[in-house]
Enzyme design. Structure first.
Site, PDB file in Angstrom:
ATOM      1  N   LYS A  30       0.844  -1.206   0.000  1.00 55.63           N
ATOM      2  CA  LYS A  30       0.000   0.000   0.000  1.00 55.63           C
ATOM      3  C   LYS A  30       0.882   1.262   0.000  1.00 55.63           C
ATOM      4  O   LYS A  30       2.098   1.181   0.241  1.00 55.63           O
ATOM      5  CB  LYS A  30      -0.915  -0.050   1.225  1.00 55.63           C
ATOM      6  CG  LYS A  30      -1.935  -1.199   1.173  1.00 55.63           C
ATOM      7  CD  LYS A  30      -2.807  -1.181   2.422  1.00 55.63           C
ATOM      8  CE  LYS A  30      -3.911  -2.217   2.329  1.00 55.63           C
ATOM      9  NZ  LYS A  30      -4.798  -2.192   3.506  1.00 55.63           N
ATOM     10  N   TYR A  70     -12.242  -3.214  -3.599  1.00 56.13           N
ATOM     11  CA  TYR A  70     -12.914  -3.603  -2.353  1.00 56.13           C
ATOM     12  C   TYR A  70     -14.393  -3.862  -2.646  1.00 56.13           C
ATOM     13  O   TYR A  70     -14.992  -3.184  -3.486  1.00 56.13           O
ATOM     14  CB  TYR A  70     -12.746  -2.504  -1.294  1.00 56.13           C
ATOM     15  CG  TYR A  70     -11.335  -2.443  -0.738  1.00 56.13           C
ATOM     16  CD1 TYR A  70     -10.832  -3.478   0.045  1.00 56.13           C
ATOM     17  CD2 TYR A  70     -10.501  -1.349  -1.002  1.00 56.13           C
ATOM     18  CE1 TYR A  70      -9.524  -3.435   0.548  1.00 56.13           C
ATOM     19  CE2 TYR A  70      -9.198  -1.301  -0.497  1.00 56.13           C
ATOM     20  CZ  TYR A  70      -8.720  -2.345   0.279  1.00 56.13           C
ATOM     21  OH  TYR A  70      -7.439  -2.314   0.775  1.00 56.13           O
ATOM     22  N   ARG A 140      -1.488 -14.415   3.505  1.00 53.38           N
ATOM     23  CA  ARG A 140      -2.256 -13.847   4.632  1.00 53.38           C
ATOM     24  C   ARG A 140      -1.448 -13.990   5.929  1.00 53.38           C
ATOM     25  O   ARG A 140      -1.430 -13.099   6.760  1.00 53.38           O
ATOM     26  CB  ARG A 140      -3.606 -14.554   4.801  1.00 53.38           C
ATOM     27  CG  ARG A 140      -4.650 -14.232   3.777  1.00 53.38           C
ATOM     28  CD  ARG A 140      -5.125 -12.804   3.793  1.00 53.38           C
ATOM     29  NE  ARG A 140      -5.860 -12.426   4.983  1.00 53.38           N
ATOM     30  CZ  ARG A 140      -6.452 -11.238   5.132  1.00 53.38           C
ATOM     31  NH1 ARG A 140      -6.394 -10.315   4.180  1.00 53.38           N
ATOM     32  NH2 ARG A 140      -7.089 -10.941   6.240  1.00 53.38           N
ATOM     33  N   THR A 146      -5.233  -7.603  10.461  1.00 49.80           N
ATOM     34  CA  THR A 146      -5.550  -6.309   9.831  1.00 49.80           C
ATOM     35  C   THR A 146      -5.104  -5.107  10.672  1.00 49.80           C
ATOM     36  O   THR A 146      -4.506  -4.168  10.146  1.00 49.80           O
ATOM     37  CB  THR A 146      -7.090  -6.205   9.619  1.00 49.80           C
ATOM     38  OG1 THR A 146      -7.529  -7.352   8.918  1.00 49.80           O
ATOM     39  CG2 THR A 146      -7.452  -4.948   8.868  1.00 49.80           C
ATOM     40  N   ARG A 157       2.769  -6.677   8.910  1.00 49.51           N
ATOM     41  CA  ARG A 157       2.072  -5.608   9.632  1.00 49.51           C
ATOM     42  C   ARG A 157       2.546  -5.496  11.081  1.00 49.51           C
ATOM     43  O   ARG A 157       2.665  -4.405  11.626  1.00 49.51           O
ATOM     44  CB  ARG A 157       0.565  -5.864   9.582  1.00 49.51           C
ATOM     45  CG  ARG A 157      -0.044  -5.627   8.187  1.00 49.51           C
ATOM     46  CD  ARG A 157      -1.401  -6.277   8.066  1.00 49.51           C
ATOM     47  NE  ARG A 157      -2.148  -5.877   6.878  1.00 49.51           N
ATOM     48  CZ  ARG A 157      -3.301  -6.440   6.512  1.00 49.51           C
ATOM     49  NH1 ARG A 157      -3.833  -7.418   7.241  1.00 49.51           N
ATOM     50  NH2 ARG A 157      -3.926  -6.025   5.436  1.00 49.51           N
ATOM     51  N   ASN A 177      -1.693   0.165   7.317  1.00 50.38           N
ATOM     52  CA  ASN A 177      -1.239  -1.201   7.625  1.00 50.38           C
ATOM     53  C   ASN A 177      -0.438  -1.858   6.494  1.00 50.38           C
ATOM     54  O   ASN A 177      -0.358  -3.082   6.401  1.00 50.38           O
ATOM     55  CB  ASN A 177      -2.415  -2.083   8.060  1.00 50.38           C
ATOM     56  CG  ASN A 177      -3.436  -2.285   6.956  1.00 50.38           C
ATOM     57  OD1 ASN A 177      -3.344  -1.671   5.894  1.00 50.38           O
ATOM     58  ND2 ASN A 177      -4.407  -3.144   7.194  1.00 50.38           N
ATOM     59  N   HIS A 180      -1.756  -5.399   1.463  1.00 53.74           N
ATOM     60  CA  HIS A 180      -3.035  -6.074   1.213  1.00 53.74           C
ATOM     61  C   HIS A 180      -2.780  -7.488   0.718  1.00 53.74           C
ATOM     62  O   HIS A 180      -1.837  -7.719  -0.040  1.00 53.74           O
ATOM     63  CB  HIS A 180      -3.846  -5.324   0.148  1.00 53.74           C
ATOM     64  CG  HIS A 180      -4.978  -6.148  -0.393  1.00 53.74           C
ATOM     65  ND1 HIS A 180      -6.206  -6.209   0.232  1.00 53.74           N
ATOM     66  CD2 HIS A 180      -5.047  -6.979  -1.462  1.00 53.74           C
ATOM     67  CE1 HIS A 180      -6.992  -7.039  -0.450  1.00 53.74           C
ATOM     68  NE2 HIS A 180      -6.319  -7.520  -1.481  1.00 53.74           N
ATOM     69  N   GLU A 191      -9.520 -10.272  -7.824  1.00 51.24           N
ATOM     70  CA  GLU A 191      -8.513  -9.214  -7.725  1.00 51.24           C
ATOM     71  C   GLU A 191      -7.429  -9.357  -8.804  1.00 51.24           C
ATOM     72  O   GLU A 191      -6.997  -8.362  -9.393  1.00 51.24           O
ATOM     73  CB  GLU A 191      -7.903  -9.209  -6.314  1.00 51.24           C
ATOM     74  CG  GLU A 191      -8.929  -8.737  -5.274  1.00 51.24           C
ATOM     75  CD  GLU A 191      -8.473  -8.836  -3.820  1.00 51.24           C
ATOM     76  OE1 GLU A 191      -9.258  -8.463  -2.940  1.00 51.24           O
ATOM     77  OE2 GLU A 191      -7.346  -9.292  -3.556  1.00 51.24           O
TER      78      GLU A 191
END
Ligand code: UDP
Ligand code: MG
Length: 217
Positions: A30, A70, A140, A146, A157, A177, A180, A191
Site C-alpha cells: 500500500k 474492495y 495472509r 488487519t 504488519r 497497515n 493487502h 482481484e
C-alpha cells in the site's frame, strides 16, 4: 501415486495437486509501505517463504479502481469493517459511540470505507500476483492481522506498523497497515482479474523448486 484407484481418480488427484502447487493470490504494498521504503523488505519475505512473484507493477490507483477492488456494495463486508474497527477498543475503557460517533457496524463501516478509499489513492502501490503451495493462506500469514496493533510480531504488519482504528478515526483517516492480501480463492481470482486483466502472468521455475516442492531423492 494413490493405490487401487481408477485412472479418472488419479487424473483428478493430479490436477488437484497441480492446482494447489500453483495457487495464485493477489497482494499489494500500500502507499505507506512504498513511501516508507519497504518494497524490498516485503517482497523478500514473500520470496523467502518459497513463494514466487509471477506478475508485478507500480501505479497510483484511482478512485474507480479502488472501489472495484474492495467489495464496496457488500453490506456484510462493510459491517465487518465497522466491527473490526470497534475491536480497536479492546483493552481500552472508551465508549463505542463516544469514540466512533456511532455503534452501528454498517454506519461505522461506511465511514471506515471512505477513509480507506482516500488512503489507497494517496500514492503509488506495488501490485503483485504471487504463486505457490497454498499461496492465499501463506501470504495472509505473512501479512498478519488487519489492525497493526494486533498483528503478531514476525508478520509484515506486526513488524513494521503500529496503528489503531481509535486513533485513526479521531484523526479522520484510515489505519495505515502497509499491505493487502486476498483472503480467499474468490477474492484472489477477482482481484487478479481486476489488476492484471489481459496482462502476462509469468511462468518460470525457482532454483529450489525441486528441493522445496518435489521428492528429489
Ligand atoms: N481498515 C481500516 N480500519 C479498520 C478495518 C480495516 O482502515 O478498522 C482498512 C485496512 O486498510 C484494511 C482494509 O480496510 O486492510 C480492508 O479491511 P479487511 O477487513 O478486508 O482487512 P484485510 O483483509 O486487509 O486484513
Ligand atoms: Mg480483506
Amino acid at each position: 501415486m494413490a493405490k487401487n484407484t481408477t485412472k479418472d481418480y488419479d487424473a483428478e488427484l493430479n490436477k488437484t495437486i497441480f492446482d494447489i502447487k500453483h495457487q495464485r493470490t493477489f497482494c499489494m504494498i500500500k502507499p505507506d509501505g512504498v513511501m516508507r521504503g519497504l518494497i524490498g523488505e516485503i517482497i523478500r519475505r514473500i520470496e523467502k517463504a518459497g513463494l514466487k512473484v509471477v506478475a508485478m507493477k507500480m501505479l497510483t490507483p484511482d478512485e474507480d479502481l479502488i472501489k472495484k477492488h474492495y467489495p464496496t456494495s457488500d453490506e456484510k463486508w462493510i459491517a465487518r469493517l465497522g466491527n473490526k474497527s470497534k475491536s480497536g477498543l479492546d483493552g481500552l475503557s472508551l465508549d463505542v459511540k463516544d469514540t466512533f460517533g456511532t455503534d452501528d457496524d454498517t454506519e461505522l463501516g461506511q465511514s471506515v470505507l471512505s477513509g480507506l478509499i482516500e488512503y489507497m489513492q494517496s500514492g503509488p502501490v506495488v501490485a503483485m500476483v504471487v504463486e505457490g503451495i497454498q499461496a492465499i493462506e501463506m501470504v495472509r500469514k505473512l501479512a498478519g492481522a488487519t489492525l497493526p496493533f494486533k498483528a503478531e510480531m514476525g508478520t509484515i504488519r506486526g513488524d513494521f506498523s503500529v496503528d489503531s482504528p481509535v486513533v485513526a478515526n479521531v484523526e479522520g483517516r484510515s489505519i495505515h497497515n502497509l499491505f493487502h492480501a486476498s483472503e480467499n480463492v474468490k477474492e484472489a481470482e477477482s482481484e487478479i482479474n481486476l489488476w492484471f486483466k489481459g496482462e502476462i502472468i509469468c511462468d518460470y521455475s525457482l532454483g529450489n523448486d525441486d528441493i522445496m516442492y518435489c521428492k528429489h531423492y
